[in-house]
Design a protein around this motif. Structure first.
Motif, mmCIF file in Angstrom:
data_model
loop_
_atom_site.group_PDB
_atom_site.id
_atom_site.type_symbol
_atom_site.label_atom_id
_atom_site.label_comp_id
_atom_site.label_asym_id
_atom_site.label_seq_id
_atom_site.Cartn_x
_atom_site.Cartn_y
_atom_site.Cartn_z
ATOM 1 N N SER A 37 -6.388 -3.848 -17.542
ATOM 2 C CA SER A 37 -6.413 -4.541 -16.249
ATOM 3 C C SER A 37 -6.697 -3.524 -15.146
ATOM 4 C CB SER A 37 -5.073 -5.228 -15.981
ATOM 5 O OG SER A 37 -4.815 -6.242 -16.922
ATOM 6 N N VAL A 38 -7.172 -4.021 -14.025
ATOM 7 C CA VAL A 38 -7.500 -3.149 -12.896
ATOM 8 C C VAL A 38 -6.446 -3.298 -11.804
ATOM 9 C CG1 VAL A 38 -9.180 -2.674 -11.062
ATOM 10 C CG2 VAL A 38 -9.970 -3.221 -13.367
ATOM 11 N N ALA A 39 -5.991 -2.172 -11.282
ATOM 12 C CA ALA A 39 -5.085 -2.159 -10.138
ATOM 13 C C ALA A 39 -5.850 -1.585 -8.945
ATOM 14 C CB ALA A 39 -3.850 -1.317 -10.438
ATOM 15 N N LEU A 40 -5.393 -1.909 -7.746
ATOM 16 C CA LEU A 40 -6.017 -1.390 -6.542
ATOM 17 C C LEU A 40 -5.106 -0.316 -5.963
ATOM 18 C CD1 LEU A 40 -8.426 -1.707 -4.619
ATOM 19 C CD2 LEU A 40 -7.022 -3.252 -3.259
ATOM 20 N N LEU A 41 -5.596 0.914 -5.903
ATOM 21 C CA LEU A 41 -4.815 2.035 -5.385
ATOM 22 C C LEU A 41 -5.182 2.286 -3.927
ATOM 23 C CD1 LEU A 41 -3.047 4.592 -5.505
ATOM 24 C CD2 LEU A 41 -5.009 5.774 -6.540
ATOM 25 N N SER A 101 1.362 8.303 0.862
ATOM 26 C CA SER A 101 1.742 7.293 -0.125
ATOM 27 C C SER A 101 0.603 6.957 -1.072
ATOM 28 C CB SER A 101 2.217 6.007 0.571
ATOM 29 O OG SER A 101 1.170 5.420 1.323
ATOM 30 N N SER A 102 0.989 6.593 -2.290
ATOM 31 C CA SER A 102 0.068 6.045 -3.278
ATOM 32 C C SER A 102 0.631 4.695 -3.679
ATOM 33 C CB SER A 102 -0.031 6.956 -4.509
ATOM 34 O OG SER A 102 -0.480 8.238 -4.154
ATOM 35 N N ASN A 103 -0.043 3.635 -3.287
ATOM 36 C CA ASN A 103 0.424 2.282 -3.574
ATOM 37 C C ASN A 103 -0.519 1.616 -4.573
ATOM 38 O OD1 ASN A 103 2.543 2.519 -1.760
ATOM 39 N ND2 ASN A 103 1.395 1.642 -0.062
ATOM 40 N N TYR A 104 0.023 1.251 -5.730
ATOM 41 C CA TYR A 104 -0.758 0.586 -6.775
ATOM 42 C C TYR A 104 -0.475 -0.919 -6.724
ATOM 43 C CZ TYR A 104 -1.253 5.303 -8.748
ATOM 44 O OH TYR A 104 -1.526 6.627 -8.947
ATOM 45 N N PHE A 105 -1.451 -1.683 -6.285
ATOM 46 C CA PHE A 105 -1.301 -3.128 -6.143
ATOM 47 C C PHE A 105 -1.819 -3.838 -7.389
ATOM 48 C CE2 PHE A 105 -1.422 -1.457 -1.885
ATOM 49 C CZ PHE A 105 -0.566 -2.264 -1.151
ATOM 50 N N SER A 106 -1.057 -4.815 -7.871
ATOM 51 C CA SER A 106 -1.525 -5.638 -8.982
ATOM 52 C C SER A 106 -2.649 -6.543 -8.499
ATOM 53 C CB SER A 106 -0.375 -6.492 -9.528
ATOM 54 O OG SER A 106 -0.875 -7.479 -10.416
ATOM 55 N N SER A 107 -3.818 -6.426 -9.124
ATOM 56 C CA SER A 107 -4.946 -7.284 -8.744
ATOM 57 C C SER A 107 -4.708 -8.734 -9.142
ATOM 58 C CB SER A 107 -6.234 -6.777 -9.395
ATOM 59 O OG SER A 107 -6.098 -6.748 -10.810
ATOM 60 N N ARG A 151 7.975 -2.695 -5.830
ATOM 61 C CA ARG A 151 8.262 -3.719 -4.826
ATOM 62 C C ARG A 151 8.039 -5.094 -5.442
ATOM 63 N NH1 ARG A 151 8.696 -2.287 0.273
ATOM 64 N NH2 ARG A 151 10.117 -4.068 0.147
ATOM 65 N N THR A 152 8.912 -6.018 -5.088
ATOM 66 C CA THR A 152 8.839 -7.368 -5.644
ATOM 67 C C THR A 152 8.699 -8.408 -4.543
ATOM 68 O OG1 THR A 152 11.262 -7.653 -5.629
ATOM 69 C CG2 THR A 152 10.271 -6.694 -7.612
ATOM 70 N N ALA A 153 8.121 -9.543 -4.903
ATOM 71 C CA ALA A 153 8.012 -10.704 -4.012
ATOM 72 C C ALA A 153 8.600 -11.894 -4.765
ATOM 73 C CB ALA A 153 6.555 -10.967 -3.644
ATOM 74 N N ASP A 154 9.696 -12.432 -4.230
ATOM 75 C CA ASP A 154 10.429 -13.497 -4.927
ATOM 76 C C ASP A 154 10.751 -13.100 -6.364
ATOM 77 O OD1 ASP A 154 10.506 -15.080 -2.698
ATOM 78 O OD2 ASP A 154 9.001 -16.518 -3.367
ATOM 79 N N GLY A 155 11.085 -11.821 -6.525
ATOM 80 C CA GLY A 155 11.502 -11.330 -7.837
ATOM 81 C C GLY A 155 10.376 -10.877 -8.741
ATOM 82 N N GLN A 156 9.115 -11.139 -8.375
ATOM 83 C CA GLN A 156 7.982 -10.727 -9.201
ATOM 84 C C GLN A 156 7.485 -9.348 -8.793
ATOM 85 O OE1 GLN A 156 4.784 -13.529 -10.161
ATOM 86 N NE2 GLN A 156 5.842 -15.073 -8.947
ATOM 87 N N PRO A 157 7.295 -8.421 -9.724
ATOM 88 C CA PRO A 157 6.762 -7.104 -9.361
ATOM 89 C C PRO A 157 5.306 -7.218 -8.918
ATOM 90 C CG PRO A 157 6.885 -7.332 -11.750
ATOM 91 C CD PRO A 157 7.547 -8.554 -11.176
ATOM 92 N N VAL A 158 5.007 -6.691 -7.729
ATOM 93 C CA VAL A 158 3.657 -6.841 -7.191
ATOM 94 C C VAL A 158 2.970 -5.506 -6.904
ATOM 95 C CG1 VAL A 158 3.983 -9.162 -6.267
ATOM 96 C CG2 VAL A 158 4.600 -7.181 -4.860
ATOM 97 N N LEU A 159 3.736 -4.443 -6.676
ATOM 98 C CA LEU A 159 3.099 -3.153 -6.489
ATOM 99 C C LEU A 159 4.061 -2.008 -6.764
ATOM 100 C CD1 LEU A 159 2.897 -1.820 -2.909
ATOM 101 C CD2 LEU A 159 3.809 -4.097 -3.276
ATOM 102 N N LEU A 160 3.474 -0.882 -7.155
ATOM 103 C CA LEU A 160 4.218 0.346 -7.384
ATOM 104 C C LEU A 160 3.962 1.268 -6.207
ATOM 105 C CD1 LEU A 160 5.800 2.393 -9.179
ATOM 106 C CD2 LEU A 160 3.584 3.032 -10.171
ATOM 107 N N CYS A 161 5.044 1.697 -5.533
ATOM 108 C CA CYS A 161 4.932 2.574 -4.365
ATOM 109 C C CYS A 161 5.415 3.976 -4.711
ATOM 110 C CB CYS A 161 5.789 2.065 -3.209
ATOM 111 S SG CYS A 161 5.259 0.516 -2.495
ATOM 112 N N ILE A 162 4.628 4.976 -4.360
ATOM 113 C CA ILE A 162 5.039 6.366 -4.468
ATOM 114 C C ILE A 162 4.825 7.000 -3.096
ATOM 115 C CG2 ILE A 162 4.697 8.588 -5.609
ATOM 116 C CD1 ILE A 162 3.524 7.029 -8.003
#
Length: 239
Positions: free
Chosen positions: A201-205, A221-227, A131-142
């Protein structure tokens, strides 16, 4: 009179330097030797101050790369509110997007089958996307959805899974039970997919099981958010 430790003075000074614009978000700090000299403290005192600042999310330290002033996360959200990622990004005044989407029909793992209360012969659709916000990747969704909920071909061509389930399948997600787990960004290749600084780096799952208004588990769902791009908070009330 309460005495103030030397490193606490350094912490306060660095925060003041950030507020004054002397140290800029996202920029690398000078070497420890230079910073210690600039602040007139020992390197041991500086390192203790850095430890506190890192715990507070004010700086990021990367082994072999250096120390950086953390960027203010571009997306903030309360943990107590269940909202689609699409709506969350839109609330920040940003445009949501999706890339690298892959959908597959497969047998669930033992854990997935148990979470979704599936019998051995039932299958799931697995949807992986960035998923992107204004074109920037911000999280991986499964996301995993039991095949039994899908009528005909599964054609998910939009941003919000919540909206798709409600509009096309008549399923309203009422609540979710979540586990919040900090993980290394090298898990599931998150650091590369979200363009994070390094594997360390640390991601928030967020592991979430979503239920409808009949208390049936609908999707897992497993959502990996960029910290580096997300910050969650929770409002706590005294009782």
């Amino acid at each position: 009179m309460v005495s103030v430790s030397r490193y606490e003075i350094v912490v306060k000074k660095i925060k003041e330097m950030i507020e004054a614009g002397e140290l800029l978000q996202g920029k690398k700090l000078p070497s420890e030797i230079e910073m210690a000299k600039r602040l007139n403290v020992s390197r041991a005192t500086l390192r203790e101050a850095y430890r506190i600042l890192e715990d507070e999310g004010i700086i990021n330290r990367y082994h072999g790369i250096g120390t950086f002033i953390a960027k203010t996360p571009i997306i903030k959200s309360g943990m107590e509110e269940l909202i689609s990622i699409t709506k969350l990004i839109e609330k920040q005044g940003m445009k949501p997007g999706t890339k690298d989407k892959a959908i597959s029909l497969l047998q669930p793992s033992e854990k997935e089958a148990a979470m979704l209360k599936l019998s051995p012969n039932e299958k799931i659709y697995r949807i992986e996307r960035v998923r992107t916000a204004d074109g920037q990747p911000v999280l991986l969704c499964i996301d995993r959805i039991p095949e039994k909920y899908i009528h005909g071909d599964f054609k998910f061509d939009e941003e919000s899974l919540f909206e798709y389930l409600h509009r096309d399948l008549g399923i309203f997600i009422s609540y979710a039970i979540s586990d919040v787990i900090p993980v290394k960004a090298q898990v599931a290749d998150v650091y590369r997919k979200l363009k994070m600084k390094s594997k360390s780096s640390v991601a928030l799952l967020l592991e979430q099981l979503h239920y409808d208004d009949k208390d049936d588990p609908i999707f897992y769902s497993s959502n990996y958010f960029s910290s580096e791009k997300f910050r969650f908070y929770i409002v706590r009330k005294r009782i």
